[in-house]
Enzyme design. Structure first.
Site, PDB file in Angstrom:
ATOM      1  N   GLU A 108      -3.762 -61.072   3.670  1.00 14.36           N
ATOM      2  CA  GLU A 108      -2.579 -61.315   4.502  1.00 14.36           C
ATOM      3  C   GLU A 108      -1.289 -60.908   3.801  1.00 14.36           C
ATOM      4  O   GLU A 108      -0.289 -60.603   4.456  1.00 14.36           O
ATOM      5  CB  GLU A 108      -2.512 -62.793   4.912  1.00 14.36           C
ATOM      6  CG  GLU A 108      -1.418 -63.064   5.940  1.00 14.36           C
ATOM      7  CD  GLU A 108      -1.387 -64.499   6.448  1.00 14.36           C
ATOM      8  OE1 GLU A 108      -2.363 -65.244   6.208  1.00 14.36           O
ATOM      9  OE2 GLU A 108      -0.378 -64.877   7.070  1.00 14.36           O
TER      10      GLU A 108
ATOM     11  N   ARG B  42      -2.366 -63.195  21.155  1.00  9.35           N
ATOM     12  CA  ARG B  42      -1.591 -64.390  20.830  1.00  9.35           C
ATOM     13  C   ARG B  42      -0.118 -64.265  21.178  1.00  9.35           C
ATOM     14  O   ARG B  42       0.497 -65.220  21.655  1.00  9.35           O
ATOM     15  CB  ARG B  42      -1.760 -64.697  19.341  1.00  9.35           C
ATOM     16  CG  ARG B  42      -3.172 -65.134  19.067  1.00  9.35           C
ATOM     17  CD  ARG B  42      -3.488 -65.217  17.608  1.00  9.35           C
ATOM     18  NE  ARG B  42      -4.867 -65.685  17.466  1.00  9.35           N
ATOM     19  CZ  ARG B  42      -5.493 -65.793  16.312  1.00  9.35           C
ATOM     20  NH1 ARG B  42      -4.876 -65.485  15.193  1.00  9.35           N
ATOM     21  NH2 ARG B  42      -6.732 -66.226  16.267  1.00  9.35           N
TER      22      ARG B  42
ATOM     23  N   GLY C 125      -9.034 -61.945  -2.372  1.00  9.82           N
ATOM     24  CA  GLY C 125      -9.131 -61.967  -3.831  1.00  9.82           C
ATOM     25  C   GLY C 125     -10.582 -62.006  -4.292  1.00  9.82           C
ATOM     26  O   GLY C 125     -10.991 -61.238  -5.167  1.00  9.82           O
TER      27      GLY C 125
ATOM     28  N   HIS D   1       1.920 -68.908  12.417  1.00 10.18           N
ATOM     29  CA  HIS D   1       0.531 -68.839  11.988  1.00 10.18           C
ATOM     30  C   HIS D   1       0.232 -67.751  10.961  1.00 10.18           C
ATOM     31  O   HIS D   1      -0.586 -67.946  10.069  1.00 10.18           O
ATOM     32  CB  HIS D   1      -0.327 -68.601  13.234  1.00 10.18           C
ATOM     33  CG  HIS D   1      -1.804 -68.536  12.971  1.00 10.18           C
ATOM     34  ND1 HIS D   1      -2.484 -69.566  12.363  1.00 10.18           N
ATOM     35  CD2 HIS D   1      -2.744 -67.583  13.244  1.00 10.18           C
ATOM     36  CE1 HIS D   1      -3.768 -69.240  12.268  1.00 10.18           C
ATOM     37  NE2 HIS D   1      -3.946 -68.045  12.779  1.00 10.18           N
TER      38      HIS D   1
END
Lengths: 250, 593
Positions: free
Chosen positions: B389, B298, B16, B365
């Site tokens: 995200e 991950r 943002g 996560h």
């Protein structure tokens, strides 16, 4: 630390900025790893006081829950600190929760701390870059310079230092340790130092750095161990030097 | 349209704020909305660093190599051109942050230091201690504060986005938002809006995310017609500290600096970990993945830990935990490079990880999925853009560590200017009735909630949602469970109709805001569960034991969910992935790529 099976809380409630405050007590089952925020979440799931009265969930500020966003500052057993990292096992009971006393209460434990953000504007706490387009790398910094700047840059704007400061009140309008420490950070940055004079001037007038009474409460409560008193001493010296210089320049 | 358009940015994290800076620089006026003061946004939690192939370590790294690592790490699900553009821009972004004063760690010569992260063999990650997200967010926050003091940006902090305002032709004309103190619902006209509202961790109850990461805004615009893409791709970080209220992240940088993951070879070994001799320890990641070792991506590390704990029954003390060990590393190096995260472990667990191996376990996560956007960060609804995200563009089926910060900033830098360009060519709306009708619709929702006389406590309902989603929609997925989970989500939505607000006051009522978020979480959960059920393959973070292989023939495609208002549920479409730059190949980490 009280009955080992339960945890007791005494929470200061206040419905709105103008309303009168009152206390409510809560008792929760104790489990390992509880902190003040997880306890407040639990109360929200079952908002009933210790004497069995249904009440409203407690209003409080919180976000990251790992002591880096700076949201959940409050008075816990009288001390200004972050609620997420206040582990219940380490607190005397009943655990007393109160809103900060020197900031306007919004509701319950939530207060309005926008004054700090206004202060950061006043001291121009930024590096005046030319623009966000690609202009190549920034100035080189030694490891030592980075290691001096980084701790100052970790300030989470929680305002604990201001709450704990005896000089931070309506009479003095004192700007507070957090903003002064940011002045030190930006004045020592190679590009940031372009605004050094303006920043120091902003700390000269009403509520400026001279209001500091060296009580050193700020450095004691800072959750990030920022060397605030050292910042005040260094910036104070620079303000003094500039003020004297200005005197002779007149 | 005016040459100085009004753009609304929702969310004040890295994405943002990046958008705000670009818009202000182009002469646009920005209204910036955030639930919390923007300096407290979730970006502050990012720890380990930000990737950019600066090649300052003499390794021959290149932006193409960064691009290849990212696409390969994401198991080829990302459209490749925007990923390449991001990797090409990353070195310039690091320079900009450096100029803004981010105290990046330095080499003895005074240059930026870089460390290794998962899914790459290069030292490509710039970092500021272990609080890189905090330092980046502050740098952008400071620049935005500067624009604010010049009158180019107006902040609305402690405001919650409720919905977009769409005109009769389905063009976005502004937003409807709620003041979280006065509870007033208000309309804000704008020429374009940018959603930059971050992750959706709250859907999983406990996650590494902050409290505000509910996905409520994304869900709201999805219910208004925006596509939501690849929702089934959820990243579970291998190393988090289990907790009551949240799972606290233990950064991948701990392994980047040499941290090793292990368990005692004997089940139920109760000895002090330091007294367990080397030969009685199982460094399973190093054994299974000799090339990448502890720095596999991950999804790979998380599944390995699950195997060790649940199949080999080797969790510490029989519990779901493994050791993350830093005790062999020099304390001075640890303090200089990782202090922020060591402090978190010390404060919340009580042990010093310099002396004692940490006990960690995977925790939800990140969402790779999010609002569908085109290469200009535009959603399918004219006037609604998305960055960070909350959109799906850069990470495919699995995000590499330290790529999120760069994707947030890059996404914001693309979204901001494109929103301005769009706004400059925008035609006026045919009429203005949509503003009043949208405000009325939102006011009615609030009034309905205030009157509700049910018996369901929203916070307990939320716990049930979190437990359900964590159990069935994270690391290991079975179709039967996913279908059941969707059924339970319908039940939860039904029970939501019988909600009881334990607080009906009209001032700073956090329960009302939470209940509205909860509804949106429930709707978005169905996108995740159904998307996962549909995808019969294993790719990146999406793993089905019944379909253990990647299936490019049938599933090399983007999932696009849209909300069917009549059916009150998601419908799905699929679109091909742009693999024009790197042909898909098998993804493995036991050998070099």
């Amino acid at each position: 630390m009280g009955n080992s099976k339960t945890v007791r809380f005494k929470i200061k409630r206040q419905a709105s900025p103008a309303a009168k405050s009152y206390w409510e007590e809560f008792e929760l089952p104790r489990h390992s790893g509880m902190n003040v925020i997880s306890s407040l979440m639990e109360i929200a799931g079952n908002p009933v006081t210790r004497d069995g009265r249904t009440t409203t969930p407690v209003t409080y500020d919180s976000n990251c829950l790992e002591e880096i966003c700076g949201s959940c500052a409050m008075l816990i057993n009288g001390k200004a600190r972050m609620a997420c990292s206040a582990l219940v096992d380490k607190l005397d009971q009943p655990i007393r929760l109160e809103p900060f006393s020197k900031f306007p209460v919004v509701r319950d434990l939530a207060v309005d701390r926008s004054v700090l953000f206004e202060n950061l504007k006043a001291v121009k706490a930024w590096v005046p870059i030319d623009g966000s387009y690609d202009l190549g790398p920034g100035p080189r910094l030694t490891m030592q310079d980075q290691e001096a700047a980084y701790p100052l840059s970790r300030c989470i704007s929680c305002c604990c230092c201001m709450e704990a400061c005896p000089q931070f009140n309506e009479e003095t309008n004192f700007v507070g340790a957090a903003a002064i420490s940011q002045v030190r950070l930006f004045n020592t940055h190679p590009t940031g130092s372009a605004l050094k004079r303006e920043r120091l001037s902003a700390l000269m007038g009403d509520g400026g750095i001279h209001e500091c009474g060296y009580a050193q409460n700020c450095v004691e409560v800072c959750p990030k161990d920022i060397p605030l008193t050292r910042s005040i001493a260094e910036v104070g010296g620079a303000v003094m030097k500039q003020a004297i210089g200005d005197l002779f320049r007149k | 349209m005016a040459s100085n358009p009004n753009i609304i940015v929702i969310g004040g994290g890295l994405a943002g704020l990046s958008a705000v800076i670009k818009i202000a620089e182009m002469g646009g006026n920005v209204d910036l909305f955030s639930i919390v003061p923007v300096k407290r946004s979730h970006s502050v939690c990012a720890q380990g660093g930000i990737n950019a192939a600066k090649n300052l370590k003499g390794e021959g790294d290149s932006t193409w190599q960064h691009f290849d690592d990212t696409v390969y790490g994401g198991d080829f699900l990302a459209n490749q051109p925007p990923v390449k553009a991001m990797c090409d821009a990353a070195p310039g972004i690091i320079d900009l942050l450096d100029r803004m004063g981010v105290p990046f760690n330095r080499t003895p010569e005074g240059l930026l230091d870089f460390r290794r992260f998962g899914g790459t063999l290069y030292n490509r990650t710039a970092f500021a201690g272990a609080t890189t997200g905090q330092q980046l967010l502050y740098a952008l926050d400071e620049q935005v504060r500067r624009y604010e003091s010049e009158g180019k940006v107006k902040k609305y902090e402690h405001w919650e986005f409720l919905s977009a305002v769409l005109d009769s032709k389905g063009v976005c004309r502004g937003i409807c938002a709620m003041d979280l103190r006065s509870m007033e619902v208000r309309i804000f006209p704008a020429d374009a809006i940018i959603i930059a509202t971050g992750g959706i961790g709250a859907i999983f109850g406990r996650s590494t995310n902050s409290v505000v990461c509910t996905g409520s805004a994304q869900s709201a615009v999805y219910q208004q017609g925006c596509y939501y893409a690849n929702g089934e791709f959820i990243q579970v970080h291998p190393t988090s500290i289990p907790g009551e209220d949240k799972l606290r992240l233990m950064s991948e940088s701990a392994r980047g600096e040499g941290g090793r993951v292990w368990v005692p070879k004997t089940p139920g070994d109760r000895r002090d970990p330091k007294s367990i001799p080397e030969k009685e320890r199982w460094y399973f990641l190093e054994e299974w993945y000799p090339k990448y070792g502890n720095l596999v991506p991950r999804d790979v590390a998380t599944r390995a830990i699950f195997r060790v704990v649940y199949e080999h029954n080797l969790g510490i003390d029989g519990k779901p935990m493994v050791y993350l060990d830093l005790t062999h590393i020099d304390r001075k190096i640890l303090d200089r490079k990782l202090e922020g995260i060591l402090e978190i472990y010390e404060k919340f667990v009580g042990d010093d990880p310099r002396d004692t191996p940490m006990k960690i376990f995977p925790g939800m996560h990140y969402t790779m999925g999010g609002l569908w956007v085109d290469f200009n960060q535009a959603t399918n609804v004219p006037g609604i853009y998305a960055a960070g995200e909350c959109e799906y563009q850069y990470h495919g089926a699995n995000r590499l560590g330290a790529n999120s910060l760069v994707s947030c900033i890059f996404g914001g830098f693309i979204a901001g200017p494109n929103a301005v360009r769009y706004a400059r060519n925008l035609q006026a709306a045919p009429s203005n009735g949509h503003f009043d009708s949208e405000r009325k619709r939102q006011d009615e929702i609030n009034a309905g909630l205030m009157k509700a006389e049910g018996n369901e406590n929203p916070f307990r309902l939320w716990r049930e949602l979190g437990d359900l989603m964590t159990k069935d929609c994270t690391v290991i997925r079975y179709n039967r469970n996913l279908h059941q989970a969707d059924g339970k989500l319908c039940e939860l939505l039904e029970r939501f109709q019988r909600i009881n607000l334990s607080d009906r006051s009209l001032w700073a009522n956090t329960t009302v805001a939470f209940v509205r978020q909860l509804y949106n979480m429930l709707q978005l959960s169905r996108v995740i569960a159904q998307g996962a059920a549909a995808r019969d393959e294993s790719r990146g973070a999406h793993y089905k034991p019944d379909f253990p292989d990647r299936d490019d023939k049938n599933w090399l495609k983007t999932t696009k969910a849209y909300f069917a208002p009549d059916a009150d549920e998601p419908k799905f479409e699929f679109e091909p992935v742009d693999t024009s730059l790197i042909p898909p190949r098998a993804r493995r980490y036991d050998v070099a790529k």
